[in-house]
Enzyme design. Structure first.
Site, PDB file in Angstrom:
ATOM      1  N   GLU A 153      -1.395  -9.047   3.086  1.00 19.80           N
ATOM      2  CA  GLU A 153      -1.116  -9.663   4.250  1.00 19.80           C
ATOM      3  C   GLU A 153      -2.328 -10.063   4.994  1.00 19.80           C
ATOM      4  O   GLU A 153      -2.413 -11.252   5.765  1.00 19.80           O
ATOM      5  CB  GLU A 153      -0.292  -8.806   5.181  1.00 19.80           C
ATOM      6  N   HIS A 187      -3.568  -4.886   0.387  1.00 15.07           N
ATOM      7  CA  HIS A 187      -3.135  -5.514   1.714  1.00 15.07           C
ATOM      8  C   HIS A 187      -3.253  -7.020   1.444  1.00 15.07           C
ATOM      9  O   HIS A 187      -3.714  -7.646   2.313  1.00 15.07           O
ATOM     10  CB  HIS A 187      -3.750  -5.004   2.882  1.00 15.07           C
ATOM     11  N   CYS A 238       0.882  -1.157  -0.160  1.00 16.65           N
ATOM     12  CA  CYS A 238      -0.084   0.006  -0.023  1.00 16.65           C
ATOM     13  C   CYS A 238       0.854   1.309  -0.142  1.00 16.65           C
ATOM     14  O   CYS A 238       1.347   1.711  -1.261  1.00 16.65           O
ATOM     15  CB  CYS A 238      -0.932   0.057   1.322  1.00 16.65           C
TER      16      CYS A 238
HETATM   17  N1  GLN Z   1      -1.923   6.699   3.070  1.00 18.55           N
HETATM   18  C1  GLN Z   1      -1.886   5.927   1.692  1.00 18.55           C
HETATM   19  C2  GLN Z   1      -3.306   6.034   1.191  1.00 18.55           C
HETATM   20  O1  GLN Z   1      -4.202   6.497   2.041  1.00 18.55           O
HETATM   21  C3  GLN Z   1      -1.840   4.485   2.105  1.00 18.55           C
HETATM   22  C4  GLN Z   1      -2.637   3.761   2.994  1.00 18.55           C
HETATM   23  C5  GLN Z   1      -2.320   2.587   3.491  1.00 18.55           C
HETATM   24  O2  GLN Z   1      -1.083   2.351   3.281  1.00 18.55           O
HETATM   25  N2  GLN Z   1      -3.087   1.545   4.204  1.00 18.55           N
HETATM   26  O3  GLN Z   1      -3.682   5.831   0.114  1.00 18.55           O
END
Ligand code: GLN
Length: 507
Positions: free
Chosen positions: A483, A481, A350
């Protein structure tokens, strides 16, 4: 099911340092990390009805009241709140394709804030005496290697009793297994049978826990008390996995570069629990024992950063997991650059993928000062930008449950590292983000050599980025994600590929 006593409606707005990881369900609800453990142990996706908080329950009762559904009646904390809890439990039970449902109340007996949930339990048991059991998880301290202390457990039982609850089982958490003599003592003092004191000692791997419960006959006793037929059980696959965890010999050094580690004098890794578990699972299946290093990204910016970056040479692989905000972001970008230039296997999750794009744009594509608008709204090259629909949402300060959340499909390009890992074109991954790769920069960045190996089916959102295998042993980021869906019996392909690359010494 998990019941969390806090007033937050969900876990989405909580700082991970405060409460650990925010786990996202497939349908998009942002929950407590425990749901992640449930999904890993059960090997199934759980729906959002399996999660509630004091906040969500009150919100539902108030909404019902506003809609005149109480038909002019007085709405009271008791019984209307416990009744709403029971209604949700009933809905979850109806939805579950299961013979039994475990409902966990978070916190500790005697806490003021979970009393209404215990009241719901009491009412449930009165309603369904033959099909509900109570399990108390209690900690038994051992002082300086001396005697096991059962007094706190006895006290906890009294507290449960004063809420109208008599536990049927005690899960005896302790550093060591509980012997027969101690079980009898606890049983005598707590009003239960000795065989219903279940030993839960510290274990090397949490995945051993169900096997330990079996040793003490927990499922047989549970089935008996729930008046369910004695089922057959097959622990073969699970046992095989646990043995793989325990017998792994080769080590692989994995660094996780985050910013939600420190809490006073303690280093807490709860904010990254799913990442850690996904690594452990991928390791076990390939005969590795992971050796984790927790690195704070703020150490990789400013004074002394250069020397610390060199230390990364000691790692076999580096992960930059998800995150938010502006603090310690340059440190993460420096880590990405170091891993790219020194061919250290890198997995970006992410924010870790977004910063990979920022780094590549700045240092390879020649887009000086490129950034994400999350950190620098006025950057000359907003290679990561807020999604247009998110801009609208945030105008009204609507931060709760409004990110791009839960399952979304992606299409993977053939011939890429991502494709080699997944071995298929169409995948579904869980998401939690507001920002995205800015479509206006895709061509320029790809020309410079970074490959966007997966995108949403309409190709509007970039889902994965990577360097080809000829250029780097493993340099891949995903907007999702992964994970969150890695399971002991079904490890995630991206983590498998990352560990494979990390474990390949002499690269
Ligand atoms: N802060 C970033 C976004 O909002 C990544 C979010 C995250 O890593 N879950 O896109």
């Amino acid at each position: 099911m998990k019941i969390d006593p806090y007033v937050n409606v969900d876990a989405g707005t909580m700082n991970p340092v405060e409460h650990g990881e925010v786990f996202v369900l497939s349908d998009g609800l942002e929950t407590d990390q425990d749901l992640g453990n449930y999904e890993r142990f059960l090997n199934m996706d759980l729906p959002s009805v399996n999660y509630m908080t004091t906040g969500s329950i009150y919100l539902s009762v108030i909404a019902k009241e506003r809609a005149l559904e109480y038909k002019g009646k007085n709405v009271e904390v008791v019984p209307d709140i416990p009744n709403a809890v029971i209604e949700q439990i009933d809905r979850a039970v109806a939805k579950a394709n299961a013979d039994a449902v475990v409902v966990e109340v978070g916190g500790t007996l005697g806490e003021y804030q979970n009393i209404l949930f215990l009241e719901a339990y009491r009412i449930l048991k009165t309603r369904n005496p033959k099909s509900s059991v109570f399990v108390l998880v209690s900690y038994l301290p051992i002082q300086n290697g001396g005697e096991l202390k059962s007094k706190p457990t006895q006290y906890a039982i009294r507290t449960a009793n004063s809420a109208g609850i008599q536990p049927d089982f005690i899960i005896a958490r302790a550093a060591v297994p509980i012997d027969r003599m101690r079980k009898e003592k606890i049983a005598f003092n707590c009003g239960i049978r000795p065989q219903d004191v279940i030993s839960a000692p510290d274990v090397e791997s949490i995945y051993e826990i169900p096997l330990n419960f079996e040793k003490d006959g927990l499922s047989d006793s549970l089935l008996e008390k729930l008046n369910l037929p004695k089922g057959s059980r097959d622990m073969k696959e699970w046992t095989t996995f646990v043995n793989k965890v325990k017998n792994a010999k080769k080590t692989v050094k994995v660094a996780i570069v985050g910013k939600y580690f420190s809490a006073g004098n303690f280093v807490l890794t709860d904010a990254y629990i799913s990442v850690i578990e996904a690594v452990k699972q991928a390791c076990a299946w390939q005969g590795f024992k992971p050796e984790f290093t927790w690195l704070d990204s703020s150490d990789f910016e400013g004074k002394g950063a250069g020397a610390r970056l060199k230390e990364l040479q000691k790692q076999d692989g580096v992960i930059v997991p998800g995150g938010f905000g502006t603090r310690a972001i340059e440190g993460k970008i420096n880590v990405v650059q170091y891993c790219r230039e020194n061919k250290i296997p890198y997995l970006g999750l992410c924010y870790g993928m977004q910063l990979m794009v920022v780094e590549y744009a700045r240092h390879v594509a020649g887009l000086k000062g490129a950034h994400t608008t999350e950190v620098d709204e006025k950057t000359g090259h907003p290679v990561i930008d807020i999604m247009p629909e998110q801009k609208e949402i945030l105008k009204g300060n609507n931060f709760g449950a409004t990110m791009r959340l839960g399952n979304y499909p992606a299409k993977i390009k053939k011939g890429t590292v991502a494709y080699a890992a997944y071995k298929k074109e169409s995948v579904v991954e869980r998401h939690r983000h507001r920002y995205e790769v800015n479509p206006e920069y895709i061509e320029q960045i790809e020309k410079a050599g970074l490959v966007f190996s997966a995108a949403s089916p309409d190709r509007r959102l970039m889902e994965m980025a990577e360097l080809p295998k000829s250029k780097h042993p493993f340099f891949l980021g995903t907007q999702a994600h992964p994970e969150l869906i890695s399971r002991p019996l079904d490890p995630h392909p991206l983590f498998m590929a990352f560990i494979k690359a990390s474990g390949a010494k002499n690269r």
